[in-house]
Scaffold this active site. Structure first.
Site, mmCIF file in Angstrom:
data_model
loop_
_atom_site.group_PDB
_atom_site.id
_atom_site.type_symbol
_atom_site.label_atom_id
_atom_site.label_comp_id
_atom_site.label_asym_id
_atom_site.label_seq_id
_atom_site.Cartn_x
_atom_site.Cartn_y
_atom_site.Cartn_z
ATOM 1 N N GLU A 173 0.806 -1.211 0.000
ATOM 2 C CA GLU A 173 0.000 0.000 0.000
ATOM 3 C C GLU A 173 0.839 1.261 0.000
ATOM 4 O O GLU A 173 1.982 1.282 0.434
ATOM 5 C CB GLU A 173 -0.980 -0.016 1.172
ATOM 6 C CG GLU A 173 -0.358 -0.119 2.529
ATOM 7 C CD GLU A 173 -1.425 -0.253 3.624
ATOM 8 O OE1 GLU A 173 -1.811 -1.392 3.934
ATOM 9 O OE2 GLU A 173 -1.837 0.779 4.161
ATOM 10 N N CYS A 198 3.470 8.448 0.559
ATOM 11 C CA CYS A 198 4.181 7.565 1.469
ATOM 12 C C CYS A 198 4.328 6.215 0.758
ATOM 13 O O CYS A 198 3.338 5.564 0.431
ATOM 14 C CB CYS A 198 3.386 7.430 2.761
ATOM 15 S SG CYS A 198 4.114 6.293 3.938
ATOM 16 N N CYS A 226 7.347 -6.955 6.689
ATOM 17 C CA CYS A 226 8.532 -6.353 7.314
ATOM 18 C C CYS A 226 9.050 -7.301 8.390
ATOM 19 O O CYS A 226 8.265 -7.944 9.080
ATOM 20 C CB CYS A 226 8.161 -5.011 7.929
ATOM 21 S SG CYS A 226 9.544 -4.129 8.692
ATOM 22 N N CYS A 278 8.501 -4.416 15.127
ATOM 23 C CA CYS A 278 8.180 -3.409 16.154
ATOM 24 C C CYS A 278 6.833 -3.775 16.789
ATOM 25 O O CYS A 278 5.877 -4.124 16.092
ATOM 26 C CB CYS A 278 8.118 -2.015 15.537
ATOM 27 S SG CYS A 278 9.716 -1.496 14.865
ATOM 28 N N CYS A 321 3.398 -2.052 15.563
ATOM 29 C CA CYS A 321 3.191 -1.763 14.138
ATOM 30 C C CYS A 321 2.432 -2.868 13.414
ATOM 31 O O CYS A 321 2.692 -4.047 13.625
ATOM 32 C CB CYS A 321 4.549 -1.548 13.476
ATOM 33 S SG CYS A 321 4.464 -1.191 11.722
ATOM 34 N N SER A 329 12.891 7.059 6.222
ATOM 35 C CA SER A 329 12.742 6.794 7.652
ATOM 36 C C SER A 329 13.274 5.397 7.971
ATOM 37 O O SER A 329 12.920 4.423 7.308
ATOM 38 C CB SER A 329 11.255 6.884 8.012
ATOM 39 O OG SER A 329 11.053 6.538 9.353
ATOM 40 N N SER A 334 13.271 6.460 13.543
ATOM 41 C CA SER A 334 12.168 6.052 14.413
ATOM 42 C C SER A 334 12.754 5.688 15.764
ATOM 43 O O SER A 334 13.377 4.641 15.918
ATOM 44 C CB SER A 334 11.449 4.841 13.815
ATOM 45 O OG SER A 334 10.862 5.221 12.594
ATOM 46 N N HIS A 360 11.152 6.345 19.302
ATOM 47 C CA HIS A 360 10.024 5.784 20.069
ATOM 48 C C HIS A 360 10.304 5.435 21.521
ATOM 49 O O HIS A 360 9.376 5.104 22.269
ATOM 50 C CB HIS A 360 9.406 4.569 19.366
ATOM 51 C CG HIS A 360 9.013 4.813 17.940
ATOM 52 N ND1 HIS A 360 8.532 6.022 17.489
ATOM 53 C CD2 HIS A 360 9.032 3.999 16.857
ATOM 54 C CE1 HIS A 360 8.285 5.938 16.181
ATOM 55 N NE2 HIS A 360 8.577 4.736 15.788
ATOM 56 N N CYS A 394 -0.209 2.245 9.466
ATOM 57 C CA CYS A 394 0.735 1.672 8.513
ATOM 58 C C CYS A 394 0.462 0.194 8.309
ATOM 59 O O CYS A 394 0.448 -0.588 9.243
ATOM 60 C CB CYS A 394 2.145 1.837 9.055
ATOM 61 S SG CYS A 394 2.418 3.463 9.733
HETATM 62 N N1 SAH Z 1 10.802 0.926 8.862
HETATM 63 C C1 SAH Z 1 10.890 2.355 8.773
HETATM 64 C C2 SAH Z 1 9.838 3.014 7.919
HETATM 65 C C3 SAH Z 1 8.422 2.514 7.985
HETATM 66 S S1 SAH Z 1 7.502 2.871 9.445
HETATM 67 C C4 SAH Z 1 10.909 2.959 10.159
HETATM 68 O O1 SAH Z 1 10.784 2.211 11.135
HETATM 69 O O2 SAH Z 1 11.099 4.154 10.287
HETATM 70 C C5 SAH Z 1 7.205 4.611 9.417
HETATM 71 C C6 SAH Z 1 6.926 5.210 10.773
HETATM 72 O O3 SAH Z 1 5.590 4.870 11.228
HETATM 73 C C7 SAH Z 1 7.854 4.708 11.851
HETATM 74 O O4 SAH Z 1 8.251 5.760 12.678
HETATM 75 C C8 SAH Z 1 6.979 3.722 12.589
HETATM 76 O O5 SAH Z 1 7.474 3.450 13.852
HETATM 77 C C9 SAH Z 1 5.652 4.440 12.566
HETATM 78 N N2 SAH Z 1 4.483 3.608 12.890
HETATM 79 C C10 SAH Z 1 4.336 2.276 12.763
HETATM 80 N N3 SAH Z 1 3.115 1.876 13.179
HETATM 81 C C11 SAH Z 1 2.472 2.991 13.570
HETATM 82 C C12 SAH Z 1 1.156 3.237 14.099
HETATM 83 N N4 SAH Z 1 0.299 2.248 14.274
HETATM 84 N N5 SAH Z 1 0.825 4.511 14.402
HETATM 85 C C13 SAH Z 1 1.706 5.524 14.176
HETATM 86 N N6 SAH Z 1 2.934 5.354 13.690
HETATM 87 C C14 SAH Z 1 3.316 4.104 13.392
#
Ligand code: SAH
Length: 348
Positions: free
Chosen positions: A90, A103, A110, A114, A117, A192, A215, A217, A334
């Site tokens: 997507e 985006c 993946c 995390c 996610c 990112s 990222s 967090h 995401c």
């Molecule tokens: N793998 C890369 C890029 C994809 S994720 C990364 O980790 O940066 C893009 C961003 O969205 C990351 O900061 C990720 O932690 C965040 N993300 C993932 N799931 C999310 C959610 N449910 N709500 C908000 N942000 C989220």
């Protein structure tokens, strides 16, 4: 079959030469793909019939099919695509006052795992090719062409870890960035990463003008390792060392993404630790409201709670913003649209 979108400008010239054609043929093909945005080789009317049939034997143009589109009241549009091997991915188009941003996903599924996610709910099936990333952009741009609009910004923040598919991502960006390609300025492009340290060094050494977002967090190893398994391989001390190296090599401001998870990483001590961690860096923190994911227990903070965290950071001289939410009425988190369609048996 390979896609013509897989070849960047130089490679297209090389290909033309390897066929015994003038290098200029490559330039012409590139123009057809990115200026005219044709999806059929036969539309390339300044190429001979023979040249066209050679191209058609070896390449497809668009390797993606749009299978679903969701439009939000705020203009945010989600696209679900299917690849030739049946994978689903997507992309999201968002409307800002400074322009339209897409985006882009970099992998099918993946492996970073995390905890919060949706993308990691399915393991990585494979890396996306650079052509499949270009195609995400172009499918959306072709729709916008009908309204006389254009995509001006790219964030590589969709499903997947771009630094786990480094070469294809950089190749994709070379094409969209090229002034004979789509001409998206480097400063309008953001990659990112969750913190794949060796690739941060490699990226720093390339001195591109693309923006880098990390990222984060969590501001300490104990919490970050729980939320993001990558932290077990590359703990904060190593990540921050790589980031400082990037800062020395590139005179660019860095973005840190920080999802506010209620009761998990949103306490005053976390804000204090975060400001210590980022002390002295040319950085700003993007505080992200969590998009809830059905399969996960995490909850977002309220706007007020986010403001408290924001104020604490600002008091400690950390620049930050609270990210505006987009597309809340569609499957916005995401990877959420893809997961929901996989559940319905539409693809993988
Ligand atoms: N793998 C890369 C890029 C994809 S994720 C990364 O980790 O940066 C893009 C961003 O969205 C990351 O900061 C990720 O932690 C965040 N993300 C993932 N799931 C999310 C959610 N449910 N709500 C908000 N942000 C989220």
């Amino acid at each position: 079959m390979q896609s013509l979108y897989d070849l960047n400008y130089e490679q297209m010239g090389d290909f033309a030469q390897s066929m015994g054609w003038k290098r200029f043929r490559g330039h012409q093909i590139f123009q057809w793909l990115y200026r005219e945005r044709v999806t059929d080789v036969d539309a390339m009317t300044n190429l001979s019939k023979e040249t066209r049939s050679i191209l058609k034997e070896r390449f497809v143009i668009d390797p993606l099919k749009v299978v679903k589109k969701q439009v939000s009241f705020d203009g945010t549009t989600k696209f679900l695509f299917q690849t030739e091997d049946g994978s689903l991915l997507e992309s999201v188009m968002m409307v800002f006052d400074y322009g339209r941003s897409v985006c882009v996903s970099s992998q099918v599924g993946c492996n970073m795992g995390c905890a919060f996610c949706a993308s990691g709910l399915t393991k990585k099936r494979r890396n996306l090719t650079s052509g499949e990333m270009v195609a995400q952009f172009l499918n959306i741009q072709r729709e916008l062409d009908k309204e006389g609009q254009r995509l001006s910004h790219i964030v590589v923040m969709g499903t997947g870890e771009p630094f786990d598919n480094y070469e294809n991502v950089m190749n994709f960006l070379a094409t969209v960035n090229h002034d004979r390609g789509l001409g998206i300025g480097s400063r309008h492009i953001t990659i990112s990463t969750c913190g794949v340290v060796p690739r941060i060094y490699e990226f720093a050494d390339e001195h591109t003008q693309y923006n880098l977002a990390i990222s984060l967090h969590a501001p300490n190893d104990e919490l970050r390792s729980k939320l993001m398994p990558i932290n077990q391989a590359y703990p904060l001390s190593e990540l921050m060392k790589a980031i400082r190296y990037y800062g020395q090599e590139n005179n660019r401001r860095l973005t840190f993404e920080y999802i506010l998870l209620k009761g998990v990483n949103d306490q005053p001590q976390h804000a204090r630790q975060l400001s210590q961690l980022l002390h002295g860096l040319n950085a700003y923190v993007n505080l992200i409201p969590y998009n809830s994911v059905d399969e996960k227990q995490f909850k977002s903070v309220t706007r007020q709670e986010a403001m408290v965290f924001y104020d604490l950071l600002m008091k400690n001289n950390v620049r930050c913003t609270i990210r505006k939410e987009h597309g809340q009425d569609i499957d916005a988190a995401c990877g959420q649209l893809r997961i929901n369609e996989i559940k319905k048996g539409l693809g993988q």
